[in-house]
Design a protein around this motif. Sequence first.
Motif, PDB file in Angstrom:
ATOM      1  N   GLN A   1      27.285  -8.295  21.633  1.00  0.00           N
ATOM      2  CA  GLN A   1      27.885  -6.981  21.387  1.00  0.00           C
ATOM      3  C   GLN A   1      29.400  -7.029  21.522  1.00  0.00           C
ATOM      4  OE1 GLN A   1      26.122  -3.976  23.930  1.00  0.00           O
ATOM      5  NE2 GLN A   1      24.027  -4.615  23.429  1.00  0.00           N
ATOM      6  N   GLU A   2      29.885  -7.805  22.488  1.00  0.00           N
ATOM      7  CA  GLU A   2      31.327  -7.882  22.741  1.00  0.00           C
ATOM      8  C   GLU A   2      32.013  -8.929  21.871  1.00  0.00           C
ATOM      9  OE1 GLU A   2      32.989  -5.957  24.814  1.00  0.00           O
ATOM     10  OE2 GLU A   2      31.260  -4.887  25.646  1.00  0.00           O
ATOM     11  N   ASN A   3      31.218  -9.626  21.027  1.00  0.00           N
ATOM     12  CA  ASN A   3      31.764 -10.730  20.233  1.00  0.00           C
ATOM     13  C   ASN A   3      32.505 -11.719  21.143  1.00  0.00           C
ATOM     14  OD1 ASN A   3      32.155 -12.131  17.846  1.00  0.00           O
ATOM     15  ND2 ASN A   3      34.120 -11.135  17.418  1.00  0.00           N
ATOM     16  N   PHE A   4      31.878 -11.993  22.283  1.00  0.00           N
ATOM     17  CA  PHE A   4      32.509 -12.798  23.323  1.00  0.00           C
ATOM     18  C   PHE A   4      32.461 -14.281  22.993  1.00  0.00           C
ATOM     19  CE2 PHE A   4      32.707 -14.920  27.448  1.00  0.00           C
ATOM     20  CZ  PHE A   4      33.759 -14.245  28.063  1.00  0.00           C
ATOM     21  N   VAL A   5      31.323 -14.756  22.437  1.00  0.00           N
ATOM     22  CA  VAL A   5      31.160 -16.168  22.125  1.00  0.00           C
ATOM     23  C   VAL A   5      30.192 -16.300  20.955  1.00  0.00           C
ATOM     24  CG1 VAL A   5      29.299 -16.399  23.821  1.00  0.00           C
ATOM     25  CG2 VAL A   5      30.516 -18.443  23.054  1.00  0.00           C
TER      26      VAL A   5
END
Length: 611
Positions: A168-172
């Motif tokens: 969701q956070e486009n973290f990895v």
Amino acid sequence: MIELGKNMVKHCAGLPLAIVVLGGILATKKNSLIEWQKISDNVKSSLKRGKNQGPEDVLALSYDDLPPYLRPCFLYLSHFPEDYMIDVDRLIQLWVAEGIVSSKEEERDGGEIVEDVAESYLTELVERCMIQLRERNEAASEIRVTSKVKTIQMHDLMRDLCLSKAKQENFVFIVDGSNASSLSMIRKVRRVSVQVSFFIQCIKSPSIRSLLFFNQFFPEEALEKSLPLEVLNYVKKYYDDCCNPLFWILLILVGSTRYLKIRGFWRYMFNNFKLLRVLNYDKRRSYCFWLGWDLPSDIGNLIHLRFLSLKDHEFFLRKLPSSLGNLRCLQTLDLRVNFPEIHVPNVIWRMEQLRHLYLPSDCESSTKLNLGTLRKLLTLVNFNTKNCYLKDLINMTNLRELEINLPFNIENFKVSGENPPIIGSKYLHSLFIIDRAGESIDPTHLAHLLSNCTSICKLSIAADISKLPESHYSSHLAYIRLRWCKFEEDPMPTLEKLPNLRILEFEYTLGGKEMFCSAQGFPKLESLIFDQLGKLEDWKVDKGAMPSLQRLEITYCKRLKMLPEGLRFITTLKELKIESMLKAFKDKLEEGGEDFYKVQHVPSITFQNCG
């Protein structure tokens, strides 16, 4: 509040993890009824939002309840594959390298450093039950020298939550079995975790900051497609036929093709990902990663790199490029490649930001490294006086952990009289001395080294040493491990004088036939381990010795005749473990045996593989 707690537990639907995590959330509150009521309302409202929602939503509350500084720390765990044992020291180094954990100011005299801040964050995640402890440093039953966690792991359901939030956070971006075969192009990502082999050329993001490999980054199918199948099959079929000239010709063809492919992958990374901060090749399985003929000099293009690990990997050419000296922002450098006698160029001195340095276990004799400029260094592993300068240790005033890989010789040493100090850090807490090449350490040099380590609480010696120094020990020593030592005299009279020693371990140690612990000796010792003491026959313990002992373990000491009489006076002893001993030894200690009276007060006595 008790009733309120019971009602919240009901919403967990019997899922143990949900109950534990809910308890972790409540533990962070101040036991006020208002805060507990708020959590209860959040649980109820969360469960009413959808038809198929259940106790997993309690886990989601644990993320929602995280303070802002802990959220990226938790999301970073999504990098690691399922069931992966995460090394805590390495995780903290990654957090720091990526700027996920930072400290505004590190005071020069004992102030809190960023690694300390990161460790406190990890402790908070543990207390919230969002990660699981797997191993602690100096584990000995319930006895701990420190509470420092060594390895952690994520529960499957908690990892699913972590992956969901990270997406969701486009973290990895995670390359795994679900998407590796369909990848054609990866754009606009900052972090990539590679858990299966794939073509690195698929990554088209010049702004990538982090690249972690958990599998061989060279896909074998790339080799198979670049050569006729008949060639590969022939090489496999005649692999053991060393007299077949055609086999050798084809093997060279396969090897050179592989070399060109792997080198192309390296160069693509080094020339297209110039903003990289983290590059890590993590050994996930028992085999090592063969990373090609050599490490291309193009690695010098990654001038923003803060973390580089090549641990346990192999290069055919035993020489690292001098362009490594361009990586002046490095904070962690791990060069423990799985290959003997590799040459390291004398460029590490340029990396003045280094905090953690792991040198190869065996460097070529031509390697001679200046390290005196590394004043920020906290960890130094595989230091020796053959490839490094002893005088440089005096400049490392922040050093906390030092591992010496013999040889260790002190220049201009005087047997009598004063010798110059060799350790400049007053924060050094761990000293390891290891022999990997049949070296030994001069007892007088060891005594002088220990006299300089005034703050260490942990000492481990795995080397051929005939005698321990009689003095010069830090009063803070709490843990000592002695391995492969060949004592000519009983070491107990020396060790029992240490006022704060809590854990003592002997492993694969040869010495005399007798050991003796005198009255009032080892005043704070809590754990004692004898593991494969090949010559020990007689062990005596005076009444009043080891008055705090809680755990005793004896393994494969086949010549030891019996346990000492003095054990019956140690009323604090809670656990006795006897493993791989003779049946006669075991029979004496079992109920009804002639020596049972010595240990009948011990609540837990276990026998394993005795007979």
